[in-house]
Design an enzyme around this catalytic site. Structure first.
Site, mmCIF file in Angstrom:
data_model
loop_
_atom_site.group_PDB
_atom_site.id
_atom_site.type_symbol
_atom_site.label_atom_id
_atom_site.label_comp_id
_atom_site.label_asym_id
_atom_site.label_seq_id
_atom_site.Cartn_x
_atom_site.Cartn_y
_atom_site.Cartn_z
ATOM 1 N N SER A 189 0.820 -1.220 0.000
ATOM 2 C CA SER A 189 0.000 0.000 0.000
ATOM 3 C C SER A 189 0.851 1.266 0.000
ATOM 4 O O SER A 189 1.982 1.273 0.474
ATOM 5 C CB SER A 189 -0.957 -0.007 1.191
ATOM 6 O OG SER A 189 -0.264 -0.199 2.400
ATOM 7 N N THR A 269 4.087 4.377 -10.546
ATOM 8 C CA THR A 269 4.246 3.610 -11.789
ATOM 9 C C THR A 269 5.607 2.930 -11.828
ATOM 10 O O THR A 269 5.728 1.753 -12.190
ATOM 11 C CB THR A 269 4.098 4.577 -12.985
ATOM 12 O OG1 THR A 269 2.771 5.112 -12.936
ATOM 13 C CG2 THR A 269 4.319 3.898 -14.311
ATOM 14 N N VAL A 271 7.551 1.875 -9.400
ATOM 15 C CA VAL A 271 7.657 0.696 -8.536
ATOM 16 C C VAL A 271 6.847 -0.464 -9.119
ATOM 17 O O VAL A 271 7.309 -1.614 -9.122
ATOM 18 C CB VAL A 271 7.212 1.034 -7.091
ATOM 19 C CG1 VAL A 271 7.072 -0.237 -6.264
ATOM 20 C CG2 VAL A 271 8.194 1.986 -6.433
ATOM 21 N N GLU A 295 -2.631 -0.154 -9.268
ATOM 22 C CA GLU A 295 -3.152 1.172 -9.604
ATOM 23 C C GLU A 295 -2.041 2.153 -9.283
ATOM 24 O O GLU A 295 -1.527 2.167 -8.161
ATOM 25 C CB GLU A 295 -4.413 1.481 -8.786
ATOM 26 C CG GLU A 295 -5.602 0.575 -9.144
ATOM 27 C CD GLU A 295 -5.958 0.595 -10.621
ATOM 28 O OE1 GLU A 295 -5.771 1.651 -11.267
ATOM 29 O OE2 GLU A 295 -6.411 -0.435 -11.149
ATOM 30 N N CYS A 329 -3.660 10.403 -6.264
ATOM 31 C CA CYS A 329 -3.334 9.960 -7.613
ATOM 32 C C CYS A 329 -4.243 10.652 -8.614
ATOM 33 O O CYS A 329 -3.905 10.809 -9.773
ATOM 34 C CB CYS A 329 -3.485 8.453 -7.709
ATOM 35 S SG CYS A 329 -5.040 7.913 -7.011
ATOM 36 N N GLU A 427 4.241 13.488 -13.163
ATOM 37 C CA GLU A 427 3.498 13.485 -11.900
ATOM 38 C C GLU A 427 4.348 14.178 -10.834
ATOM 39 O O GLU A 427 5.500 13.817 -10.633
ATOM 40 C CB GLU A 427 3.172 12.052 -11.447
ATOM 41 C CG GLU A 427 2.311 12.030 -10.188
ATOM 42 C CD GLU A 427 1.964 10.617 -9.702
ATOM 43 O OE1 GLU A 427 2.863 9.799 -9.538
ATOM 44 O OE2 GLU A 427 0.758 10.371 -9.474
HETATM 45 P P1 NAD Z 1 5.529 4.340 -3.816
HETATM 46 O O1 NAD Z 1 5.502 3.705 -5.146
HETATM 47 O O2 NAD Z 1 6.753 5.085 -3.428
HETATM 48 O O3 NAD Z 1 5.300 3.245 -2.679
HETATM 49 C C1 NAD Z 1 4.179 2.394 -2.695
HETATM 50 C C2 NAD Z 1 4.500 1.140 -1.905
HETATM 51 O O4 NAD Z 1 5.436 0.352 -2.643
HETATM 52 C C3 NAD Z 1 5.158 1.406 -0.547
HETATM 53 O O5 NAD Z 1 4.637 0.508 0.397
HETATM 54 C C4 NAD Z 1 6.608 1.147 -0.839
HETATM 55 O O6 NAD Z 1 7.342 0.794 0.305
HETATM 56 C C5 NAD Z 1 6.507 -0.023 -1.797
HETATM 57 N N1 NAD Z 1 7.697 -0.282 -2.628
HETATM 58 C C6 NAD Z 1 8.650 0.594 -3.035
HETATM 59 N N2 NAD Z 1 9.559 -0.039 -3.796
HETATM 60 C C7 NAD Z 1 9.194 -1.327 -3.887
HETATM 61 C C8 NAD Z 1 9.725 -2.480 -4.544
HETATM 62 N N3 NAD Z 1 10.829 -2.410 -5.285
HETATM 63 N N4 NAD Z 1 9.068 -3.661 -4.406
HETATM 64 C C9 NAD Z 1 7.933 -3.743 -3.682
HETATM 65 N N5 NAD Z 1 7.386 -2.690 -3.044
HETATM 66 C C10 NAD Z 1 7.994 -1.495 -3.146
HETATM 67 O O7 NAD Z 1 4.241 5.283 -3.739
HETATM 68 P P2 NAD Z 1 3.787 6.309 -2.595
HETATM 69 O O8 NAD Z 1 4.695 7.487 -2.590
HETATM 70 O O9 NAD Z 1 3.520 5.619 -1.321
HETATM 71 O O10 NAD Z 1 2.361 6.743 -3.174
HETATM 72 C C11 NAD Z 1 2.238 7.707 -4.169
HETATM 73 C C12 NAD Z 1 2.045 7.088 -5.524
HETATM 74 O O11 NAD Z 1 0.925 6.221 -5.488
HETATM 75 C C13 NAD Z 1 1.733 8.110 -6.602
HETATM 76 O O12 NAD Z 1 2.407 7.785 -7.767
HETATM 77 C C14 NAD Z 1 0.220 7.956 -6.784
HETATM 78 O O13 NAD Z 1 -0.250 8.388 -8.034
HETATM 79 C C15 NAD Z 1 0.021 6.516 -6.549
HETATM 80 N N6 NAD Z 1 -1.341 6.201 -6.151
HETATM 81 C C16 NAD Z 1 -2.184 5.668 -7.087
HETATM 82 C C17 NAD Z 1 -3.500 5.389 -6.766
HETATM 83 C C18 NAD Z 1 -4.445 4.797 -7.782
HETATM 84 O O14 NAD Z 1 -5.506 4.309 -7.400
HETATM 85 N N7 NAD Z 1 -4.114 4.841 -9.046
HETATM 86 C C19 NAD Z 1 -3.963 5.663 -5.484
HETATM 87 C C20 NAD Z 1 -3.077 6.203 -4.549
HETATM 88 C C21 NAD Z 1 -1.764 6.460 -4.901
#
Ligand code: NAD
Length: 545
Positions: A189, A269, A271, A295, A329, A427
Site C-alpha cells: 500500500s 508507476t 515501482v 493502480e 493519484c 506526476e
Molecule cells: P511508492 O511507489 O513510493 O510506494 C508504494 C509502496 O510500494 C510502498 O509501500 C513502498 O514501500 C513499496 N515499494 C517501493 N519499492 C518497492 C519495490 N521495489 N518492491 C515492492 N514494493 C515497493 O508510492 P507512494 O509514494 O507511497 O504513493 C504515491 C504514488 O501512489 C503516486 O504515484 C500515486 O499516483 C500513486 N497512487 C495511485 C493510486 C491509484 O488508485 N491509481 C492511489 C493512490 C496512490
C-alpha cells in the site's frame, strides 16, 4: 460445527455518511480529544505474523508531517527472515480460512466496517490526520468512510460473484466454485490513503486468500490501527500478516517466492514496473501465474471549453489540485484553459488561493496541510524552482515553502504556453497545478495534445456548457482517463458510484471496490456432475441401417 442451511444475502450497501465536523459538533470535540491523546503518547508497533507480535529491534519512527520532530510511534521493521516467516504463517492459515463458509468470512469484514464507522472512527481518522497530515475532512472521507465502503461493497460484490453460475442441461448439474488462489497475495500500500490498506488486503482476504501486507513506511501508524481493528473483528491469525519495513528487504523475498499467487499494489508507476519485471524474470519459478493488479500514478487534467462556467472551473481547480496537498493519484495537476477565459478565471483563482490557510490539521481552519515527508518536499520544491527559472513558464500563485516545523508548501499555479512543459507531463504529487493557455479556436487540436502529453490515463475532467463540446471531448479523450468527469473536479471518486482506476501507465484498471477487482483473486473451478452416466460407449449414429 454444523453449518446453517441458507443462501446468505447481503443488502446493497449505502455509502457511509460523512460527518461535518462543523463548529460545536460532537464529532469535532471527540476528534480533538483523540488527537491530543495520540499526540501525548508514543506507541511501539510490532510486526504481526500469524497473529503473533514480532519485535525485530530494528526500528524506525512514525513522524508527524506538519511537526516533523514529533514521534507518534516507533515501529519494528521486517527483513528477509520475517518475510519468510510471514509466508509460513500465510500457508498455515489459508487451509482453514479457505474452507470457512463464505458468510462467516464476510461477517468478519462487515463487522470491521461497522467498527471503523462506529467505535473506532475517531481513532482511525486521528491516526490518519497525524500520521499522514490530512485535515479532518480528508481523513473522514478516506479513513472512516472509504474504508467502510470498501468493506461493505466488496462483501456485497463477493456474494454477487458467487451467485454467477453456469447453466445446466438435462441430467447434468454445472457449478462454478470460486476458489481462492493457490499461494499468498502480497498487498503493497501507498502512504496517501488509509482506505487503500483496506482495499488491498481485504479484497483478496475475504475471498479466502491469505495476505502479506507491507504498508508504506509513511503510513505505518494508521495501518497498524487498522490491523488491530481487523483482529478485533475476528480475523483469524495469519490471514493478514502485517509487515512494515523497507521494500528493498521484504520485496525480493516475497516477489520471487514460488507461492506468490498475486500482487495487489497501489503506488507509483515506477515501482509497479519494477515489480512486474521481477515477476517476469522469475516466471518459471511460480506454482501459478501471479496475478498482478496495480493502480499507479496519474497526470490528471481539467480541460475547459470556452462555454464553461468560470466560477465552477475555479472551484474545481482549487479543490481538485490542492486538497490533501495534491497528494492524490487523481489530483488535478494540469489544466487547459481557453485564452478568452484566463483573465477572469485567474482573478477568481487568486482570490480563492489568497484565502487558503496552510498549517497543521489540528487547526480546523487550515485547508492545506504539510506534504508527507522530506523526500516529497524536496521533489516538489525541485519542480517549483525548475518552473521559476524556466523562460517558458511563470508562477502566478504560491511558489513558497517552509520546512522548519512541518513540510509546508503553498498552493502553486504555474502558467505555460508550452503544452509539453515538464510540469504539464510529469506526476509531481504535490500542491502544484500547471495551466496551459490555448487559443479558443484550437479546441479539438488541444484535446489531442491533452491526450498525448503524458503516459498516464487516470482521471480527467471536461468543463463545458455546450453539449457538442462535451461530445467531442469524450470522443478524443476516450483513452486518456479511466475516471472521466463532466463539469466536476477529477478527484473524490466514491466506492460503488465511480469505480476507480486508470489505464496506460496508470495501472491495470481493475476498478477498486467492484466485482472486477474480486475476479482477480479467484481461480474458478468448473464442476460438471452427471447424474446417470452413460453405460455404452456407442452413439446411436453408429447403429446399422
Ligand atoms: P511508492 O511507489 O513510493 O510506494 C508504494 C509502496 O510500494 C510502498 O509501500 C513502498 O514501500 C513499496 N515499494 C517501493 N519499492 C518497492 C519495490 N521495489 N518492491 C515492492 N514494493 C515497493 O508510492 P507512494 O509514494 O507511497 O504513493 C504515491 C504514488 O501512489 C503516486 O504515484 C500515486 O499516483 C500513486 N497512487 C495511485 C493510486 C491509484 O488508485 N491509481 C492511489 C493512490 C496512490
Amino acid at each position: 460445527m454444523a453449518m446453517l442451511n441458507a443462501a446468505a444475502t447481503i443488502e446493497p450497501p449505502q455509502n457511509e455518511t460523512t460527518l461535518s465536523y462543523g463548529s460545536g459538533s460532537l464529532e469535532r470535540s471527540r476528534i480533538s480529544s483523540t488527537l491530543s491523546d495520540f499526540r501525548s503518547r508514543e506507541i511501539e508497533i510490532p510486526l504481526i505474523i500469524g497473529g503473533r507480535e514480532v519485535r525485530t529491534g530494528r526500528t524506525a519512527a512514525c513522524l508527524v508531517p506538519h511537526d516533523h520532530r514529533h514521534r507518534l510511534a516507533v515501529y519494528h521493521t521486517a527483513g528477509p527472515e520475517e518475510a519468510a516467516m510471514a509466508v509460513g504463517a500465510a500457508r498455515k492459515a489459508s487451509k482453514t480460512w479457505a474452507a470457512m463458509a463464505w458468510a462467516d468470512r464476510l461477517a468478519i469484514f462487515l463487522k470491521a466496517a461497522d467498527l471503523i464507522a462506529g467505535p473506532h472512527r475517531m481513532r482511525i481518522n486521528a491516526a490518519t490526520m497525524l500520521g499522514q497530515g490530512k485535515n479532518v475532512y480528508q481523513a473522514e472521507i478516506d479513513a472512516a468512510c472509504e474504508s467502510a465502503d470498501f468493506l461493505r461493497f466488496y462483501c456485497w460484490n463477493a456474494a454477487r460473484l458467487f451467485g454467477l453460475q453456469p447453466i445446466s442441461s438435462a441430467g447434468v448439474w454445472n457449478q462454478m466454485e470460486y476458489r481462492p488462489l493457490e499461494g499468498f497475495v502480497f498487498a503493497i500500500s501507498p502512504f496517501n490513503f488509509t482506505a487503500l490498506g483496506v482495499n488491498l488486503t481485504a479484497a483478496p482476504a475475504l475471498l479466502g486468500n491469505a495476505v502479506i501486507w507491507k504498508p508504506s513506511s509513511s503510513a505505518v501508524y494508521s495501518s497498524y490501527h487498522l490491523m488491530r481493528i481487523f483482529h478485533e473483528a475476528g480475523l483469524p491469525d495469519g490471514v493478514i500478516n502485517f509487515l512494515p519495513g523497507p521494500a528493498s528487504q521484504i520485496g525480493p523475498v516475497l516477489l520471487k517466492h514460488p507461492e506468490l499467487a498475486g500482487v495487489h499494489f497501489t503506488g507509483s508507476t515506477e515501482v509497479f514496473r519494477e515489480i512486474w519485471k521481477t515477476v517476469g524474470t522469475h516466471i518459471e519459478g511460480y506454482r501459478t501465474y501471479p496475478r498482478l493488479v496495480g493502480e499507479t500514478g496519474g497526470k490528471d487534467f481539467i480541460f475547459v471549453h470556452p462555454s464553461a462556467d468560470a466560477q465552477a472551473v475555479a472551484v474545481a481547480m482549487v479543490r481538485g489540485a490542492f486538497e490533501y496537498q495534491g497528494q492524490k493519484c487523481s489530483a488535478a495537476s494540469r489544466a487547459y484553459i481557453p485564452k478568452s477565459m484566463w483573465t477572469s478565471l485567474k482573478d477568481l483563482l487568486l482570490e480563492m488561493i489568497g484565502s487558503i490557510r496552510v498549517g497543521p490539521p489540528e487547526d480546523f481552519s487550515n485547508f492545506v496541510n504539510a506534504v508527507i515527508d522530506r523526500a516529497a518536499f524536496d521533489k516538489i520544491v525541485g519542480y517549483i524552482e525548475f518552473a521559476r527559472k524556466a523562460p517558458d513558464a511563470e508562477i502566478v500563485a504560491g511558489g513558497s515553502y517552509d520546512d522548519r516545523i512541518g513540510y509546508f508548501i503553498h498552493p502553486t499555479i504555474i502558467v505555460t504556453e508550452k503544452p509539453d512543459f515538464k510540469t504539464m507531463a510529469e506526476e509531481i504529487f504535490g500542491p502544484v497545478l500547471t495551466v496551459f493557455l490555448y487559443d479558443d479556436d484550437r479546441y479539438e487540436e488541444t484535446l489531442q495534445i491533452c491526450d498525448q502529453t503524458s503516459p498516464y490515463a487516470l482521471t480527467g475532467s471536461i468543463f463545458a456548457r455546450e453539449r457538442q463540446a462535451i461530445v467531442v471531448a469524450k470522443r478524443i479523450l476516450v483513452n486518456a482517463a479511466g475516471n472521466f468527469y463532466i463539469n466536476d473536479k477529477p478527484t473524490g471518486a466514491m466506492i460503488g458510484q465511480q469505480p476507480f482506476g486508470g489505464s496506460r501507465a496508470s495501472g491495470t484498471n481493475d476498478k477498486a471496490g467492484t466485482l472486477l477487482n474480486l475476479l482477480r483473486w479467484v481461480s474458478p473451478r468448473t464442476i460438471k456432475e452427471t447424474f446417470v452416466p452413460a453405460t455404452d460407449y456407442r452413439y446411436p449414429f453408429m447403429q446399422p441401417d
